[in-house]
Design a protein around this motif. Structure first.
Motif, PDB file in Angstrom:
ATOM      1  N   ILE A   1     -11.329   2.552  -3.473  1.00 53.76           N
ATOM      2  CA  ILE A   1     -10.236   2.745  -2.318  1.00 53.76           C
ATOM      3  C   ILE A   1     -10.118   3.776  -1.321  1.00 53.76           C
ATOM      4  O   ILE A   1      -9.846   4.594  -2.271  1.00 53.76           O
ATOM      5  CB  ILE A   1      -8.696   2.541  -2.496  1.00 53.76           C
ATOM      6  CG1 ILE A   1      -8.400   0.679  -3.184  1.00 53.76           C
ATOM      7  CG2 ILE A   1      -7.735   2.491  -1.915  1.00 53.76           C
ATOM      8  CD1 ILE A   1      -7.034   0.748  -3.800  1.00 53.76           C
TER       9      ILE A   1
ATOM     10  N   ASP B   1      -5.610  -1.943  -0.099  1.00 51.69           N
ATOM     11  CA  ASP B   1      -6.513  -1.605   1.086  1.00 51.69           C
ATOM     12  C   ASP B   1      -5.759  -0.118   0.853  1.00 51.69           C
ATOM     13  O   ASP B   1      -7.553   1.276   1.501  1.00 51.69           O
ATOM     14  CB  ASP B   1      -6.199  -2.258   2.138  1.00 51.69           C
ATOM     15  CG  ASP B   1      -6.845  -3.970   1.973  1.00 51.69           C
ATOM     16  OD1 ASP B   1      -7.289  -3.875   1.397  1.00 51.69           O
ATOM     17  OD2 ASP B   1      -5.630  -4.516   2.380  1.00 51.69           O
TER      18      ASP B   1
ATOM     19  N   ASP C   1      -4.613   3.703  -0.049  1.00 48.16           N
ATOM     20  CA  ASP C   1      -4.729   5.131  -1.094  1.00 48.16           C
ATOM     21  C   ASP C   1      -2.956   4.618  -1.944  1.00 48.16           C
ATOM     22  O   ASP C   1      -2.451   4.990  -0.563  1.00 48.16           O
ATOM     23  CB  ASP C   1      -5.006   6.232  -0.201  1.00 48.16           C
ATOM     24  CG  ASP C   1      -5.766   7.239  -2.002  1.00 48.16           C
ATOM     25  OD1 ASP C   1      -5.014   6.625  -3.280  1.00 48.16           O
ATOM     26  OD2 ASP C   1      -6.231   8.335  -2.444  1.00 48.16           O
TER      27      ASP C   1
END
Length: 687
Positions: free
Chosen positions: A284, A304, A306
């Protein structure tokens, strides 16, 4: 005559010039700086105005002057730039309590429109009163990984206590509940299909953040939702707590935060946290945007985006005015304490084993920001701290300067030959040390005039400080033993009752009583030295016992043997029985007891079966050694054979490769001559 006139009028002219200069010096509007521009004129003094009439310069009048001078001159009032200070209270509702956020008013007026001019202070009177039943929203954010299962059960029981305690502070209280685990990607959770359905027994599928209960004033729902929530599981130690904090604060409508309320977020976990950059471990790379991404109570972009950074968390908490409480286990205290120092208005507390101190943590955090904490009106709570009135000082304005000054206060808290106030273990308040709690156990505090004493670091006996409250107490690192006990840990009992026999004899006269236990003489043992191995009386009957056990030989007539000797499966025990043990020719031990009968004659009871050492199986030892040698030899031979095979295989492969790559020249050898020679007749021509 002209000279005379000059002498007469020149002094008069000088007097006029002097008077004008004196007047100009007293009028701030006549300064050179004030004459430069309209802005400079207005800023020079509250009485200065600027005339915009073009005729003023022709008449050699000053454009910057007082409003009265301009009005008396030839400057029309509509051509005088003279800002007027004015205040208009747009919203001026009275301060009042309220049961709903819309009714609460703590400051009056609420909105004021002010017309001001430079360097002219404007005083606006304000009325402030802390409203009763001020709205409070408390959202409990809990780590529901498998290790927190016991805390979840306790939290469900404490839900009613939390609501009950908060309702004593405000009736306008709402409670919500959310949970988190971690990002559902490897290596944070197991991606094995079976584990994605249930990572542990009766566990829920892993998830990032879930809003279990929107903020609600029906606090009974809290316990129901907590009990209904199931734990989940992940792989690594840190959890996705930062994701949960960001979503629970950013998603105002989904969580149910009210616009006018005291917002409190209680974060509970037993592990550390992932932060920005850790998402790269799971592939990610998109940074967290700090926005709300929730549908049906779930964080949709957990896999999706961080993790948020510490800075993003700090800014979002400050933006949404949320007070966060970190309720964590003792092993995680240090890291969350450092995090709390960065986040304004946050607090950190050690979570008890049964989570019973959660209510206290919430209450303490709520009280810390009360305006009423500034010693009941001796200061004003401003920008997160108390601004004290004249003559008062201290964190909460609790100290009087006329009793002890602030400088002297610190000096009184420093122990002789020390440099740090309160030994670094407390706060100096009004010249006295208020000692802190120990980080390892908040229920325990330091003590002493300078907090120099630790009443929980004394010696221990049976895993209790000073042997427990029955034996003694710890005073500044030293055990103060209660009557009947002594020793560095109060481990020694002074009473001799445990050393006495049934007849009241201390240690059977074969030892000394020390700390409630008998220190027996050589050859004696037992709680009261009632047993004697290999004493003189035992050796007296050794021969008789040996021959009695050997029924074939019997006892010679010259042996002094008791008339009564009997074999028993188990020997009798008691104060009247003397336990003895003798070794026979087979290195076995024969146990027997000696006691006196009613006539004062000795009698023996002998244990039927002697205790013999287990024989050594020589054959098994020799066989094991031989087998071991053979096996080691075979193993070495196999290793040698394997290494030889590998070496030969590599050499053969190398040879084959070189043979295939070889290029042979197919031309004739220039020095080769055939065995036969062929000649042609040039004249023959084939005829």
């Amino acid at each position: 005559m002209k000279m005379k006139c000059l002498l007469v009028f020149i002094p008069a002219f000088c007097l006029l010039i002097g008077a004008f200069s004196e007047k100009s010096e007293k009028n701030p509007c006549h300064s050179t700086e004030a004459q430069k521009s309209c802005a400079a004129c207005i800023a020079a003094h509250k009485d200065c105005g600027w005339c915009v009439s073009p005729l003023y310069e022709k008449e050699n009048r000053l454009r910057c002057d007082t409003y009265e001078n301009h009005a008396r001159g030839k400057c029309d009032t509509d051509q005088i730039q003279f800002p007027i200070v004015d205040t208009l209270k747009v919203d001026d509702a009275d301060v009042r309590d309220g049961d709903t956020p819309e009714e609460v008013v703590q400051i009056q007026p609420q909105k004021v429109r002010v017309s001001i001019r430079p360097n002219h202070p404007v005083r606006i009177p304000l009325i402030f009163r802390q409203a009763k039943n001020y709205p409070v929203d408390l959202y409990y954010l809990m780590d529901l990984s498998n290790s927190m299962e016991d805390d979840k059960e306790n939290l469900a029981e404490l839900g009613s206590d939390i609501a009950k305690k908060m309702k004593t502070i405000t009736k306008n209280f709402r409670l919500g509940f959310g949970s988190f685990v971690d990002k559902v990607v490897s290596p944070f959770v197991s991606t094995v299909p079976k584990k994605l359905i249930s990572p542990c027994g009766n566990c829920e599928a892993p998830y990032g953040f879930k809003n279990q209960l929107k903020l609600d004033n029906e606090t009974t729902k809290f316990a129901q939702q907590v009990k209904a929530a199931r734990v989940s599981g992940n792989l690594d130690a840190p959890e996705g707590g930062f994701d949960a904090i960001m979503q629970s604060i950013a998603c105002q409508d989904e969580i149910g935060w009210r616009n006018i309320s005291r917002r409190m977020l209680l974060f509970s976990t037993d592990a550390g946290f992932h932060y920005a950059g850790d998402g790269k471990l799971g592939g990610i790379v998109t940074p967290n945007d700090g926005e709300c991404h929730m549908e049906n109570g779930l964080y949709t972009l957990s896999s999706d985006l961080d993790y948020p950074s510490v800075g993003q968390i700090v800014n979002k908490i400050k933006e949404k005015a949320v007070s966060i409480i970190f309720a964590i286990t003792e092993d995680q205290f240090d890291i969350y304490e450092r995090l709390s120092n960065i986040i304004e208005g946050s607090a950190v507390g050690v979570l008890a084993n049964d989570s019973s101190n959660i209510v206290k943590l919430i209450e303490d955090n709520y009280d810390e920001v009360d305006s009423l904490k500034c010693s009941n009106g001796n200061g004003t709570f401003e920008c997160g701290k108390c601004t004290c009135n004249p003559g008062r000082y201290g964190k909460f304005c609790e100290c009087k300067a006329d009793e002890v000054s602030s400088t002297d206060s610190i000096k009184l808290c420093i122990q002789p030959n020390a440099t740090v106030p309160c030994s670094g273990r407390g706060e100096c308040t009004c010249g006295e040390c208020i000692c802190n709690a120990r980080s390892s156990d908040p229920s325990q505090t330091f003590s002493g005039e300078f907090c120099e004493c630790d009443d929980y670091s004394c010696n221990q006996f049976e895993e209790q400080v000073c042997g427990g409250p029955i034996r003694g107490i710890c005073d500044c690192g030293t055990c103060l033993c209660k009557p009947g006990y002594n020793g560095s840990a109060c481990e020694c009992e002074l009473s001799q009752e445990k050393c006495k026999t049934e007849r009241g004899i201390v240690c059977n006269n074969h030892g000394n009583c020390s700390c409630g236990k008998c220190d027996c003489e050589d050859g004696y043992s037992g709680l009261t030295c009632e047993q004697c191995f290999n004493c003189r009386s035992c050796r007296e009957f050794e021969k008789c016992v040996k021959c009695f056990m050997d029924e074939e030989k019997g006892c010679p007539s010259d042996y002094y043997c008791p008339e009564y000797m009997k074999k028993r499966k188990d020997l009798n025990e008691g104060l009247e029985y003397q336990l003895c043990r003798v070794e026979d020719e087979d290195e076995c031990f024969i146990e027997f007891t000696i006691f006196d009968n009613e006539y004062g004659e000795p009698e023996l009871e002998i244990k039927k079966k002697a205790t013999c050492p287990k024989p050594v199986n020589i054959l098994a030892i020799v066989g094991g050694v031989v087998a071991g040698i053979v096996l080691v030899g075979l193993l070495l031979l196999l290793v040698w054979k394997l290494l030889t095979y590998i070496h030969d295989t590599r050499e053969f492969a190398k040879f084959e490769k070189e043979r295939q790559n070889a290029k042979w020249d197919t031309g004739e050898n220039p020095i080769y001559k055939q065995a036969t020679s062929t000649f042609k007749n040039p004249t023959y021509g084939g005829r």
